[in-house]
Design a protein around this motif. Structure first.
Motif, PDB file in Angstrom:
ATOM      1  N   HIS A 233       0.839  -1.206   0.000  1.00 33.77           N
ATOM      2  CA  HIS A 233       0.000   0.000   0.000  1.00 33.77           C
ATOM      3  C   HIS A 233       0.872   1.253   0.000  1.00 33.77           C
ATOM      4  O   HIS A 233       0.571   2.237  -0.693  1.00 33.77           O
ATOM      5  CB  HIS A 233      -0.893   0.011   1.245  1.00 33.77           C
TER       6      HIS A 233
ATOM      7  N   ASN B  86      -5.406   3.541  -2.780  1.00 40.49           N
ATOM      8  CA  ASN B  86      -5.092   4.967  -2.698  1.00 40.49           C
ATOM      9  C   ASN B  86      -5.790   5.595  -1.489  1.00 40.49           C
ATOM     10  O   ASN B  86      -7.016   5.739  -1.463  1.00 40.49           O
ATOM     11  CB  ASN B  86      -5.525   5.675  -3.986  1.00 40.49           C
ATOM     12  N   HIS B  87      -5.000   5.988  -0.491  1.00 42.87           N
ATOM     13  CA  HIS B  87      -5.535   6.578   0.741  1.00 42.87           C
ATOM     14  C   HIS B  87      -5.356   8.096   0.777  1.00 42.87           C
ATOM     15  O   HIS B  87      -5.521   8.724   1.824  1.00 42.87           O
ATOM     16  CB  HIS B  87      -4.838   5.955   1.953  1.00 42.87           C
TER      17      HIS B  87
ATOM     18  N   ASN C 253       0.897   4.412  -2.731  1.00 44.08           N
ATOM     19  CA  ASN C 253       0.585   5.797  -2.375  1.00 44.08           C
ATOM     20  C   ASN C 253       1.758   6.742  -2.621  1.00 44.08           C
ATOM     21  O   ASN C 253       1.557   7.874  -3.053  1.00 44.08           O
ATOM     22  CB  ASN C 253       0.148   5.859  -0.909  1.00 44.08           C
TER      23      ASN C 253
END
Length: 606
Positions: free
Chosen positions: A270, A336-337, A274
């Motif tokens: 993750h 995608n945070h 990002n």
């Protein structure tokens, strides 16, 4: 069969919340639920054993179902709900959990573990791994696995199965090639990709990479078709670390340095997504700026997008190719945070009537987490084999129909797990099993793991409970054990066969360890001799000559690749009983295999 169990569970639970009055589904609803998955499983899963699949393989299987369903132009939201409902039931029966983030299944809500790994936490995790591993070589391989996930966005199985030729360097650039090989298969065609090194490495990371490459060249002489993380044992190339062991150690290290109780290796992937997205999309939000503070964003855009670096939908496609996703939506929805923070900056609307809730948590006032200070301590990557652990591995193997994977999941090393698998497979190879309710016998080829699957849950509970209480100090053998003979001592009808002193030692230890009463067994000798009688009686086994009522199984063993048939030997036969730990010959055979395998592992040097 799992599909039938699932629909039966749906019918039994009914609709509405648990604990409320039971409300059955309409027949039409059950037909619709059943129809959502029946055809898929009938056409794509007729030869798939979900119990035997790893997490990566379950993910790949579900992805195949999803791809097929999309070609049928079906309601993917409804299908997604039914697939998750099915897996909840399957998981309770032992099926591994897939990586739902990798599956493009639309949901009414986002099922995302919204965490990423910071650069500081990543560096501290590398140090934590080195400080806590007993073996420096193991620590190096674990550090490399974390580096692959954080710097290249690799999945665990992808990094584990890299070959030497998959690491490429030319003209000042470095990249990894992801493709199928004999040691692992990629989860989908989209996973086949080339991933460039987008970021400048720290000195510690440079040392890890050089050490891994030097280690491989020293072991394999620069052979490009061998595993980058492999080693040679008994003349064979093997991967020394199991997936479950890697996942557990890295998870513990990441949670120690971050303070998060839910962080895992997957969140390093993750983080890669990002950081790369923030550079490609040129985000300038506080979080994006913090993530890319040490990143050359211009270089990242050049490597990924080439000469066309404008912000467009090509960026989402580029991210999907780097991650090995089939569709850009997977990354945008689940990985995608930064999107919400970015949207807040683009729409800076402040309400006039807003107020601060006094009971709400004030995030700005929270302090920074600091890992607890403790003396560095060494932890073992694998658990030492014990009778209790081996017995549990066999029970889990019977459930998942894969002994080696079950043993690795419980913490045994790949070598110990492979040995246990080998012993069980060899012992079953000549066995026959009675079909319940029929006058028919079948072989292990028709009934894989038939010995383990013939043990009832109640019997497993008895065996495991007793195995936990065994005094391992008493499980010693003066003579050297042969692993090929260990399996051959279990006859076709589960007679425990003995001819040499070492054979008698192991059987006697099994009888003592599992408290088999003399009244519940009989020892029969074929071609009886005084020497054999003395050898047996010295271990508390009193034999009688064979007769027409008792026909012993043949005793054949493998020695140096040749089959040797004993003419003079004895057999330990258990009689059925209603008391005691062991109550039939199936249970006796399993108890013997656990005892013998443990004694062999205690002698052997792995």
């Amino acid at each position: 069969m799992l599909l039938i169990v699932w629909i039966a569970t749906v019918i039994q639970k009914g609709k509405g919340r648990a604990g409320r009055r039971f409300k059955p589904y309409e027949a039409s609803s059950i037909h619709r639920y059943w129809g959502a998955l029946r055809k898929l499983f009938e056409e794509l899963a007729y030869d798939v054993d979900l119990m035997a699949l790893s997490s990566e393989e379950v993910t790949a299987f579900y992805a195949g179902l999803t791809d097929y369903q999309e070609t049928q132009l079906s309601d993917m939201g409804y299908f997604g709900h039914r697939l998750r409902s099915f897996h909840r039931v399957a998981a309770a029966l032992g099926v591994e959990e897939p990586d739902w983030d990798e599956l493009p299944i639309p949901e009414q809500g986002r099922h995302v573990r919204a965490e990423i790994l910071s650069d500081r936490e990543y560096g501290n995790a590398l140090k934590q791994i080195k400080a806590t591993q007993q073996d420096s070589d193991t620590a190096l391989l674990l550090q490399f696995m974390l580096l692959c996930a954080y710097r290249f966005g690799l999945r665990l199985e992808e990094a584990k199965g890299l070959l030497r030729r998959d690491w490429c360097e030319a003209h000042g650039f470095c990249w990894m090639l992801l493709r199928n090989n004999q040691y692992r298969t990629l989860k989908s065609d989209a996973s086949r990709r080339a991933i460039p090194l987008l970021f400048s490495l720290e000195a510690a990371e440079e040392r890890i990479l050089k050490a891994v490459l030097n280690r491989h060249d020293a072991l394999f002489g620069g052979e490009l078709s061998t595993p980058l993380l492999g080693e040679i044992r008994n003349g064979k190339t093997v991967l020394p670390l199991s997936t479950s062991a890697i996942s557990a150690v890295l998870r513990n290290a990441l949670r120690h340095v971050s303070g998060s109780p839910t962080l895992s290796l997957h969140h390093a992937r993750h983080a890669f997504h990002n950081i790369t997205a923030a550079s490609l999309l040129q985000l300038n939000t506080p979080l994006a700026t913090a993530l890319t503070r040490r990143i050359d964003s211009e270089k990242v855009r050049q490597l990924v997008m080439g000469s066309h670096q404008d912000c467009s939908r090509r960026i989402a496609m580029g991210l999907a190719r780097l991650m090995g996703h089939r569709h850009p939506v997977t990354g945008l929805l689940n990985y995608n945070h930064l999107v919400l923070e970015w949207a807040d900056m683009l729409t800076p609307i402040q309400g006039k009537n807003g107020r601060i809730l006094p009971e709400a948590m004030k995030i700005q006032e929270l302090g920074h987490y600091k890992p607890r200070v403790s003396q560095p301590h060494k932890v073992s990557l694998f658990s030492d084999p014990t009778p209790h652990l081996l017995m549990k591995a066999l029970r889990l193997g019977a459930l998942r129909e894969n002994v080696q994977r079950a043993a690795e999941a419980l913490g045994l090393s790949p070598e110990h797990a492979a040995t246990l698998e080998k012993v069980v497979s060899a012992a079953e190879s000549d066995m026959r099993f009675k079909v319940r309710g029929k006058d028919k016998w079948i072989t292990s080829s028709e009934y894989p793991l038939g010995l383990l699957r013939s043990i009832s849950d109640t019997a497993w509970n008895r065996l495991i409970e007793r195995a936990k209480e065994i005094d391992t100090q008493k499980l010693t053998c003066i003579n050297t054990l042969n692993i090929e003979e260990v399996a051959c001592q279990v006859g076709r009808n589960r007679h425990l066969l003995m001819s040499e002193e070492r054979h008698v030692e192991v059987v006697a230890c099994t009888v003592s360890a599992f408290r088999v009463a003399p009244s519940n067994c009989v020892v029969v000798a074929k071609n009886h001799s005084d020497a054999m009688e003395v050898m047996l009686s010295s271990r508390g086994l009193n034999a009688r000559a064979d007769d027409a009522d008792t026909q012993l199984d043949m005793f054949e063993v493998m020695q140096n690749g040749r089959r040797l048939k004993y003419q003079q030997y004895a057999g330990f036969l258990l009689t059925k009983n209603e008391s005691g730990v062991i109550r039939n010959r199936y249970e006796m055979a399993v108890a013997y295999l656990v005892t013998a395998t443990y004694m062999y592992m205690s002698q052997a040097s792995f």
